[in-house]
Scaffold this motif. Structure first.
Motif, PDB file in Angstrom:
ATOM      1  N   LEU A  21      12.013   9.743  -7.664  1.00  0.00           N
ATOM      2  CA  LEU A  21      12.842   8.780  -8.389  1.00  0.00           C
ATOM      3  C   LEU A  21      14.092   8.397  -7.607  1.00  0.00           C
ATOM      4  O   LEU A  21      14.744   7.411  -7.930  1.00  0.00           O
ATOM      5  N   THR A  22      14.415   9.151  -6.568  1.00  0.00           N
ATOM      6  CA  THR A  22      15.563   8.824  -5.728  1.00  0.00           C
ATOM      7  C   THR A  22      15.303   7.593  -4.864  1.00  0.00           C
ATOM      8  O   THR A  22      16.251   7.005  -4.332  1.00  0.00           O
ATOM      9  N   LEU A  23      14.038   7.211  -4.728  1.00  0.00           N
ATOM     10  CA  LEU A  23      13.702   6.009  -3.961  1.00  0.00           C
ATOM     11  C   LEU A  23      14.218   4.778  -4.710  1.00  0.00           C
ATOM     12  O   LEU A  23      14.028   4.661  -5.923  1.00  0.00           O
ATOM     13  N   ASP A  25      13.247   1.698  -4.793  1.00  0.00           N
ATOM     14  CA  ASP A  25      12.235   0.799  -5.348  1.00  0.00           C
ATOM     15  C   ASP A  25      11.125   1.525  -6.104  1.00  0.00           C
ATOM     16  O   ASP A  25      10.016   1.028  -6.192  1.00  0.00           O
ATOM     17  N   PHE A  26      11.432   2.692  -6.671  1.00  0.00           N
ATOM     18  CA  PHE A  26      10.369   3.470  -7.302  1.00  0.00           C
ATOM     19  C   PHE A  26       9.657   2.685  -8.399  1.00  0.00           C
ATOM     20  O   PHE A  26       8.434   2.717  -8.486  1.00  0.00           O
ATOM     21  N   GLU A  27      10.398   1.976  -9.242  1.00  0.00           N
ATOM     22  CA  GLU A  27       9.770   1.207 -10.324  1.00  0.00           C
ATOM     23  C   GLU A  27       8.756   0.211  -9.771  1.00  0.00           C
ATOM     24  O   GLU A  27       7.686   0.025 -10.347  1.00  0.00           O
ATOM     25  N   ASN A  28       9.084  -0.410  -8.658  1.00  0.00           N
ATOM     26  CA  ASN A  28       8.174  -1.384  -8.050  1.00  0.00           C
ATOM     27  C   ASN A  28       6.928  -0.709  -7.481  1.00  0.00           C
ATOM     28  O   ASN A  28       5.870  -1.328  -7.408  1.00  0.00           O
ATOM     29  N   LEU A  29       7.065   0.543  -7.064  1.00  0.00           N
ATOM     30  CA  LEU A  29       5.904   1.267  -6.528  1.00  0.00           C
ATOM     31  C   LEU A  29       4.823   1.454  -7.590  1.00  0.00           C
ATOM     32  O   LEU A  29       3.648   1.568  -7.261  1.00  0.00           O
ATOM     33  N   LEU A  30       5.223   1.471  -8.854  1.00  0.00           N
ATOM     34  CA  LEU A  30       4.249   1.666  -9.932  1.00  0.00           C
ATOM     35  C   LEU A  30       3.435   0.415 -10.221  1.00  0.00           C
ATOM     36  O   LEU A  30       2.551   0.434 -11.076  1.00  0.00           O
ATOM     37  N   LEU A  40       4.200   8.115  -1.450  1.00  0.00           N
ATOM     38  CA  LEU A  40       4.015   9.534  -1.720  1.00  0.00           C
ATOM     39  C   LEU A  40       3.693  10.274  -0.426  1.00  0.00           C
ATOM     40  O   LEU A  40       4.280  11.323  -0.142  1.00  0.00           O
ATOM     41  N   ASP A  41       2.793   9.727   0.370  1.00  0.00           N
ATOM     42  CA  ASP A  41       2.412  10.342   1.641  1.00  0.00           C
ATOM     43  C   ASP A  41       3.605  10.518   2.571  1.00  0.00           C
ATOM     44  O   ASP A  41       3.708  11.518   3.285  1.00  0.00           O
ATOM     45  N   GLU A  42       4.511   9.558   2.565  1.00  0.00           N
ATOM     46  CA  GLU A  42       5.630   9.547   3.512  1.00  0.00           C
ATOM     47  C   GLU A  42       6.886  10.227   2.969  1.00  0.00           C
ATOM     48  O   GLU A  42       7.878  10.342   3.686  1.00  0.00           O
ATOM     49  N   PHE A  43       6.848  10.664   1.721  1.00  0.00           N
ATOM     50  CA  PHE A  43       8.013  11.289   1.110  1.00  0.00           C
ATOM     51  C   PHE A  43       8.048  12.776   1.452  1.00  0.00           C
ATOM     52  O   PHE A  43       7.013  13.432   1.520  1.00  0.00           O
ATOM     53  N   VAL A  44       9.239  13.301   1.679  1.00  0.00           N
ATOM     54  CA  VAL A  44       9.410  14.729   1.957  1.00  0.00           C
ATOM     55  C   VAL A  44       9.882  15.396   0.671  1.00  0.00           C
ATOM     56  O   VAL A  44      10.950  15.063   0.142  1.00  0.00           O
TER      57      VAL A  44
END
Length: 110
Positions: A21-23, A25-30, A40-44
């Motif tokens: 949720l710190t991203l 543009d998270f809402e847009n990712l949905l 998700l793959d690129e998130f640490v």
């Protein structure tokens, strides 16, 4: 279910998503499954048990895809203002898997 690739402890998907949720543009990712999975793959992530960091690509892709579906089915499941996931994603995912298994067994007549 999801496990930390470092220590092997079970992870809760709601905690995993809360870290994302710190991203900005998270809402847009949905809106797009492929973009969500790519992010998700690129998130640490940080394991809440051992504190070690790991890449999201270490998580089960099939589960992540189902989490995407659950987040879109239950639109009010995220409190963006407080950075919390209201849904018990891990429980919903387990129920979904159990129902799929039941359908598979019943479908075969066993």
């Amino acid at each position: 279910m999801a496990r930390c690739p470092i220590c092997g402890e079970a992870l809760k998907w709601e905690e995993i998503i809360e870290q994302m949720l710190t991203l900005e543009d998270f809402e847009n990712l949905l809106e797009d499954r492929d973009e969500f999975l790519k992010a998700l793959d690129e998130f640490v992530f940080r394991c809440p048990h051992c504190g070690e960091e790991f890449w999201g690509r270490a998580l089960d892709r099939r589960e992540a895809s189902k989490v995407f579906e659950l987040l879109n089915e239950f639109k009010g499941g995220i409190d963006y203002k407080n950075g919390k996931v209201r849904l018990k994603l891990t429980n919903l995912l387990a129920l979904d898997v159990m129902l799929e298994e039941w359908d598979r067994k019943v479908g075969r007549g066993t």
